[in-house]
Motif scaffolding. Sequence first.
Motif, PDB file in Angstrom:
ATOM      1  N   GLN A  98       0.836  -1.191   0.000  1.00 21.03           N
ATOM      2  CA  GLN A  98       0.000   0.000   0.000  1.00 21.03           C
ATOM      3  C   GLN A  98       0.877   1.249   0.000  1.00 21.03           C
ATOM      4  O   GLN A  98       1.631   1.493   0.944  1.00 21.03           O
ATOM      5  N   LEU A  99       0.778   2.024  -1.069  1.00 19.41           N
ATOM      6  CA  LEU A  99       1.561   3.246  -1.194  1.00 19.41           C
ATOM      7  C   LEU A  99       0.639   4.406  -1.557  1.00 19.41           C
ATOM      8  O   LEU A  99      -0.407   4.207  -2.178  1.00 19.41           O
ATOM      9  N   GLU A 100       1.039   5.584  -1.163  1.00 22.54           N
ATOM     10  CA  GLU A 100       0.304   6.783  -1.549  1.00 22.54           C
ATOM     11  C   GLU A 100       1.201   7.621  -2.438  1.00 22.54           C
ATOM     12  O   GLU A 100       2.146   8.258  -1.971  1.00 22.54           O
ATOM     13  N   LEU A 101       0.923   7.581  -3.733  1.00 26.46           N
ATOM     14  CA  LEU A 101       1.723   8.339  -4.691  1.00 26.46           C
ATOM     15  C   LEU A 101       0.983   9.597  -5.114  1.00 26.46           C
ATOM     16  O   LEU A 101      -0.239   9.676  -5.039  1.00 26.46           O
ATOM     17  N   SER A 102       1.746  10.577  -5.584  1.00 27.42           N
ATOM     18  CA  SER A 102       1.133  11.843  -5.995  1.00 27.42           C
ATOM     19  C   SER A 102       0.331  11.669  -7.282  1.00 27.42           C
ATOM     20  O   SER A 102      -0.591  12.413  -7.551  1.00 27.42           O
ATOM     21  N   GLY A 103       0.689  10.703  -8.111  1.00 28.22           N
ATOM     22  CA  GLY A 103      -0.031  10.451  -9.355  1.00 28.22           C
ATOM     23  C   GLY A 103      -0.771   9.130  -9.284  1.00 28.22           C
ATOM     24  O   GLY A 103      -0.522   8.299  -8.416  1.00 28.22           O
ATOM     25  N   GLU A 104      -1.698   8.913 -10.205  1.00 31.54           N
ATOM     26  CA  GLU A 104      -2.463   7.676 -10.194  1.00 31.54           C
ATOM     27  C   GLU A 104      -1.740   6.548 -10.924  1.00 31.54           C
ATOM     28  O   GLU A 104      -1.929   5.384 -10.618  1.00 31.54           O
ATOM     29  N   ASP A 105      -0.921   6.890 -11.910  1.00 34.52           N
ATOM     30  CA  ASP A 105      -0.269   5.865 -12.700  1.00 34.52           C
ATOM     31  C   ASP A 105       0.960   5.328 -11.989  1.00 34.52           C
ATOM     32  O   ASP A 105       1.590   6.002 -11.178  1.00 34.52           O
ATOM     33  N   ALA A 106       1.314   4.085 -12.352  1.00 30.28           N
ATOM     34  CA  ALA A 106       2.515   3.468 -11.805  1.00 30.28           C
ATOM     35  C   ALA A 106       3.748   4.171 -12.349  1.00 30.28           C
ATOM     36  O   ALA A 106       3.743   4.716 -13.455  1.00 30.28           O
ATOM     37  N   LYS A 107       4.780   4.189 -11.538  1.00 32.94           N
ATOM     38  CA  LYS A 107       6.052   4.752 -11.969  1.00 32.94           C
ATOM     39  C   LYS A 107       6.953   3.599 -12.400  1.00 32.94           C
ATOM     40  O   LYS A 107       7.232   2.698 -11.599  1.00 32.94           O
ATOM     41  N   ASP A 108       7.383   3.618 -13.645  1.00 37.30           N
ATOM     42  CA  ASP A 108       8.232   2.560 -14.194  1.00 37.30           C
ATOM     43  C   ASP A 108       9.625   3.109 -14.448  1.00 37.30           C
ATOM     44  O   ASP A 108       9.782   4.103 -15.170  1.00 37.30           O
ATOM     45  N   VAL A 109      10.637   2.462 -13.864  1.00 35.90           N
ATOM     46  CA  VAL A 109      12.025   2.871 -14.085  1.00 35.90           C
ATOM     47  C   VAL A 109      12.870   1.618 -14.320  1.00 35.90           C
ATOM     48  O   VAL A 109      12.543   0.538 -13.822  1.00 35.90           O
TER      49      VAL A 109
END
Length: 370
Positions: free
Chosen positions: A186-197
Amino acid sequence: MQIRIEKQNLLDGVQRVQNVVDKKNTIPVLANILFDASQEDNSLKLIATNLEVGMSTVLPVSETTGGSITIPAQKLFEILRELPEATVTLTVDEKNWVTIECLKANFRLAGLSKVDFPELPTLPTQDIVMLPQATLREMIGKTSFAVSHDESRYALTGVLFSIGNQELSMVATDGHRLALIKRPYQLELSGEDAKDVIIPLKAITEVKKLCETDGSMSINLGDNQIAFRKEGTMLVSRLIEAQFPDYKQVIPSDSRFSLVANREEFSRVLRRVALLCSDTRLVKFHLSEGQLALTSNDPNLGEAREVMPVEYNGEELTIGFNARYIMDFLSVISGNEVRIGINDSLSPGLFSSNGDDDTGFACVVMPMRV
């Protein structure tokens, strides 16, 4: 400049950061570790970098006059490893010669000024993700073995790390096999989309070494960099700026046939049969009701065959796999059963296990011509 510090404390710090030093680098100062001592905090900061990956760690010291110097990493590590367990004194003169004293041992090393030593980048503090080190260590261990070493396939020379609001995943592939692990988180990110790196293999390998306790690791992203921090130690790495292939297309959505084997027995049989593999590492899997026959052949050496009982009730089928790829998969699972999903002799096999730690983990292996 002078520093007094316990030998084991300094050795641990030097060993931690010196792994990122590129021993073949043509820039002399990059073969060194930067010593940055603070008299105010009575601390010593060690920094090493190869311009792609950098690491720093902060150590407490007995006393210091403050100052900075860079010291050859490999030779310093070799000296510290052989010193007795006692207080080490480092003294730097005006010509950047470093004197290392410990009891009756005395060494002098040629240091370099920190003027040309690159600074580690400073990343923004937003979107910091906190992860248990055990989770991070497990995810890296179950994917990094599949990373490509072919520099011409730049996007595949790292691990794809995806951070979503409900899930974390890591994927690695070399075009012949693919390893994927997912973990709910469970994470709270500023954006809705996943961050892929895409994290380079060198960086991800060093991060795994840092995951040595039950504590947490903080992760935060910059525009083209990623930083991992824990207990006074930070690793920062450039990201691979390339398009990772759509790996979901190669993962079988369903399998016509399923084979279940005991992991220990399957591993032993595979290792024995692989002794007579040719250079291609081809092992043929002959599947029939209730049993699996593994065969290998090398025209210059001979051939091997062994049959083992398995759970399988599909049609008779022969498929070839690279033995090393299967052994890599077996080395990272904990369950007592191996499950192989197969559609036909020309389609990839889907390998998984029943272990609790293996939930969400799968390995796709492309077949070989038999």
